[in-house]
Every structure is written in C-alpha cells, then in structure tokens.
Scaffold this motif. Sequence first.
Motif: not given
Length: 286
Positions: A190-197
């Motif tokens: 499972m690939v999770e993408g995360h960004t900053d705010n």
Amino acid sequence: MKKLLILAMCSGLVFTSCVSKKKYAELEAKQKNTQDLLNTATVKLNDCLAERAAASARAKELEERLADMKKTNADLIQSSKELTMLTSKGATNLEKSLESLKEKDLKITRLQDALNKKDSVTLALVTSLKREVGVNDPDIEVNVEKGVVYISLSDKVIFKSGSYQISNRASEILGKVAKVINGKPDFEAMVEGHTDNVPYSNGLLLDNWDLSVKRATAIVRELQKLGVAPSRLVAAGRADYVPLVPNTTAENRATNRRTRILVLPKIDQFYDMIEKEMKNLEAGGK
C-alpha cells in the motif's frame, strides 16, 4: 393482827410485783429474739425469692438459647446438604471450565505460533528490504510499525516540489522494492502519499489531497511496470493530515513531504490462517 395481815398482804403484793417484772423482761427478750429471727428469716426468704426469680430468668434464657441452637443446627444441616449439592455441581462446572480453559490455551498457543511465524517473516522482509534498498541513505527509511513493514521515501528522492512525476532515482529505488515485493507473493503493498500544509496552487489539481493521491498512484503505476501484480497494490493519499513534525519550518515541511510503501500480509489470508487454526483445534479435540 389486823396490822400483821395488812403487812402480809403488802409483802405478797411486792413479791408478786417483782416476779412479774422478771418474767416480763424474759418475755420481752424472747420476743426480741423471735423478732430478730423473724427478720433474719424474712431477709433470707427475700434472698431466696430473688435467687429463684433470677434462676427462672436464667432457665428461660437457656431454653431460648437451646431453641436457637437447635434451629441453627437444623439450618447448618440443611446448608450442609445444599453445599454438598452445590459442591457436586461446582466440581462439574469446574471440570467444564478447566476443559474450556485448556481449549482457549490451545487456541492462544496456536495463534501465538502463527503470530511468531508472521514476526519471523516480517523480520526476514525487513532484512531483505534493507539489503536491497540500502540503509545508509538518510532519505530512505526501512522499519516496522505495529507489525507492519514500511519503506519511507523522502519527497526530494522521488518528486520535484509540487509535482507527481517520478524521478530517475526513484525508479531505481522502486526497482529494488519491487524485487522484494515480488519475492513475497503473500504480501500486498500500500502506497501512502503525504504532503506538507502549504496549499497546492498549481491549478492542475484541486488541493493537497489530489497531490498526495496522484503521487501514490504514480508510485503504484511504476511498481506495476516493474512487475508487481496490480491486484496486490493499493494507492492512498493522506494529504497533510498525518505530519511527522509540526509544519513550522522549511526543514520540518520537507520531512512531512514523504511517501510510505507499506508491505503487509493480505487480510483475507490472515483470516484464512485463523480459520485454519480453528479447524485444526476442533479436529484435535475430537
């Protein structure tokens, strides 16, 4: 002669008078003694009456206590009978409880063995990933979180700022990840993408949700190209809602911009494993 007679009569009267006083004194003494005896007898009689009353009260109290003791004895006999029945039932119930506990212990043992086996596979998986991907790069982290193996890739390793196009270096790293995943057919990725705010403002996408999902699907497509079956791949976007550190500095925002690839056992296979263990337990109990 007359004088002699008178004298004799007076002497007789005096003599008679003296005798009466003496007897009177004796009688008075006897009367006093009798009165003393009567008083003493009266005191003793009163004492006897008091002792009799006390003895009667004591006897009544003893009779009541005897009645209570008889009732208590009868209650104890009845309780003993009931306790014997309860003990017999309790022994039966205890035996059933012990059998149930044995079954539960066996279930726990079997499941613990399965979990130990899973932990062994997880350890081997971590070792393989660290050997293939490398552990000396600060932008690549291989670890275990709550029993799940994951690879965390820094944003600068895979994407350019605000982009979801994979870099050449990312293709090289994902090739090594794909090799390990393909070697574990019982696992999914499972690939999770995360960004900053920082709000996304390129115009091509709506927001950081879109950007995080686009980055996850870009990784998934690359792994598919590298031979990982698409049925084993999951794409997920977390936007900026699961930061590692507060988004207060440029360095912290760079840390939060990341992609995680979780390598985990298939859920249906996990349930199949439990069902298999339960069937083995039932077969062993027959």
